[in-house]
Scaffold this motif. Sequence first.
Motif, mmCIF file in Angstrom:
data_model
loop_
_atom_site.group_PDB
_atom_site.id
_atom_site.type_symbol
_atom_site.label_atom_id
_atom_site.label_comp_id
_atom_site.label_asym_id
_atom_site.label_seq_id
_atom_site.Cartn_x
_atom_site.Cartn_y
_atom_site.Cartn_z
ATOM 1 N N THR A 191 -4.451 -64.293 66.773
ATOM 2 C CA THR A 191 -4.454 -63.293 67.838
ATOM 3 C C THR A 191 -3.970 -61.939 67.336
ATOM 4 O O THR A 191 -3.008 -61.860 66.573
ATOM 5 N N LEU A 192 -4.627 -60.891 67.802
ATOM 6 C CA LEU A 192 -4.170 -59.523 67.604
ATOM 7 C C LEU A 192 -3.328 -59.161 68.820
ATOM 8 O O LEU A 192 -3.797 -59.280 69.960
ATOM 9 N N TYR A 193 -2.086 -58.742 68.579
ATOM 10 C CA TYR A 193 -1.165 -58.385 69.654
ATOM 11 C C TYR A 193 -0.801 -56.913 69.597
ATOM 12 O O TYR A 193 -0.699 -56.321 68.523
ATOM 13 N N ARG A 194 -0.531 -56.378 70.781
ATOM 14 C CA ARG A 194 0.098 -55.065 70.912
ATOM 15 C C ARG A 194 1.556 -55.323 71.271
ATOM 16 O O ARG A 194 1.848 -56.121 72.164
ATOM 17 N N SER A 195 2.467 -54.668 70.571
ATOM 18 C CA SER A 195 3.901 -54.803 70.822
ATOM 19 C C SER A 195 4.401 -53.529 71.488
ATOM 20 O O SER A 195 4.198 -52.433 70.970
ATOM 21 N N GLN A 196 5.057 -53.710 72.636
ATOM 22 C CA GLN A 196 5.644 -52.572 73.335
ATOM 23 C C GLN A 196 7.155 -52.788 73.404
ATOM 24 O O GLN A 196 7.606 -53.833 73.890
ATOM 25 N N ARG A 208 -1.842 -42.083 72.200
ATOM 26 C CA ARG A 208 -0.677 -42.505 71.418
ATOM 27 C C ARG A 208 -1.028 -43.730 70.592
ATOM 28 O O ARG A 208 -1.804 -44.577 71.027
ATOM 29 N N PRO A 209 -0.423 -43.863 69.406
ATOM 30 C CA PRO A 209 -0.688 -45.065 68.606
ATOM 31 C C PRO A 209 -0.063 -46.296 69.266
ATOM 32 O O PRO A 209 0.880 -46.194 70.046
ATOM 33 N N TRP A 210 -0.612 -47.450 68.928
ATOM 34 C CA TRP A 210 -0.114 -48.732 69.414
ATOM 35 C C TRP A 210 0.527 -49.460 68.250
ATOM 36 O O TRP A 210 0.021 -49.415 67.126
ATOM 37 N N ARG A 211 1.616 -50.195 68.516
ATOM 38 C CA ARG A 211 2.220 -51.083 67.504
ATOM 39 C C ARG A 211 1.425 -52.382 67.555
ATOM 40 O O ARG A 211 1.368 -53.039 68.598
ATOM 41 N N LEU A 212 0.829 -52.754 66.429
ATOM 42 C CA LEU A 212 -0.053 -53.919 66.389
ATOM 43 C C LEU A 212 0.395 -54.917 65.330
ATOM 44 O O LEU A 212 0.953 -54.534 64.308
ATOM 45 N N PHE A 213 0.114 -56.201 65.597
ATOM 46 C CA PHE A 213 0.322 -57.240 64.594
ATOM 47 C C PHE A 213 -0.645 -58.384 64.842
ATOM 48 O O PHE A 213 -1.156 -58.565 65.948
ATOM 49 N N VAL A 214 -0.921 -59.140 63.784
ATOM 50 C CA VAL A 214 -1.794 -60.314 63.843
ATOM 51 C C VAL A 214 -0.903 -61.528 63.660
ATOM 52 O O VAL A 214 -0.056 -61.570 62.760
ATOM 53 N N ALA A 215 -1.088 -62.529 64.535
ATOM 54 C CA ALA A 215 -0.219 -63.709 64.493
ATOM 55 C C ALA A 215 -1.000 -64.965 64.830
ATOM 56 O O ALA A 215 -2.075 -64.914 65.431
ATOM 57 N N LEU A 216 -0.422 -66.092 64.436
ATOM 58 C CA LEU A 216 -0.904 -67.393 64.880
ATOM 59 C C LEU A 216 -0.094 -67.786 66.106
ATOM 60 O O LEU A 216 1.133 -67.638 66.129
ATOM 61 N N ASP A 217 -0.791 -68.283 67.118
ATOM 62 C CA ASP A 217 -0.121 -68.771 68.321
ATOM 63 C C ASP A 217 0.371 -70.190 68.090
ATOM 64 O O ASP A 217 -0.219 -70.941 67.306
ATOM 65 N N LEU A 218 1.447 -70.543 68.773
ATOM 66 C CA LEU A 218 2.093 -71.840 68.592
ATOM 67 C C LEU A 218 1.815 -72.768 69.762
ATOM 68 O O LEU A 218 1.764 -72.316 70.905
ATOM 69 N N PRO A 219 1.680 -74.074 69.509
ATOM 70 C CA PRO A 219 1.494 -75.030 70.600
ATOM 71 C C PRO A 219 2.740 -75.063 71.504
ATOM 72 O O PRO A 219 3.857 -74.780 71.049
#
Length: 187
Positions: free
Chosen positions: A164-169, A8-19
């Motif tokens: 960071t590359l994240y997977r969203s579920q 199955r495909p994954w929902r992905l996004f690239v983000a900056l992490d916050l302090p």
Amino acid sequence: MSLGAGERPWRLFVALDLPPGVRAALAAAGAAADPDVWRPVAPDSLHLTLAFLGSRPPADVEAIARVLEAQAGTPAPRLALGDALLLPPRRARVLTVALEDSGGALGELQAGVSSGLEAAGVYTPERRPYRAHITVARVRPHAQPPRAAEAHLERLAFSAGRLTLYRSQLHPKGSRYSPLRAVSLAG
């Protein structure tokens, strides 16, 4: 790229992490919003999205990771929390906090990530200009969103040093984000 049998495909996004201090301030802003209208975003889910890739085959993770690794020498953007902002403006679905990018480093980083992902064949950039913001609350079902945003935030300045590359579920109580790959930025 085609999916294998049963994959199955994954929902992905690239983000900056916050302090942590910035996350705490943003979580407080979300929690202070009218609870009849807004559902606050969980503190550990607060992030700054640079590119939402949507549904992608899990095999794309390696190509995306290479794009992130190419940004490792990029200076970490110096940012500051700005004003509350409703998005989309006409019929708001989210309460956000705008970010101030006085040096332009965030815009350059986002453009570099976007063009790298496009060149790797895993992303189609949005046509509208990038608007740096962090979602702190989402409108509740059947609630009438206000026409103006309010959030009383200190103009915290900070450096966002991890990409960071994240997977969203998707889940009924809100999306869950799992980090897949992370790269530290310079400085």
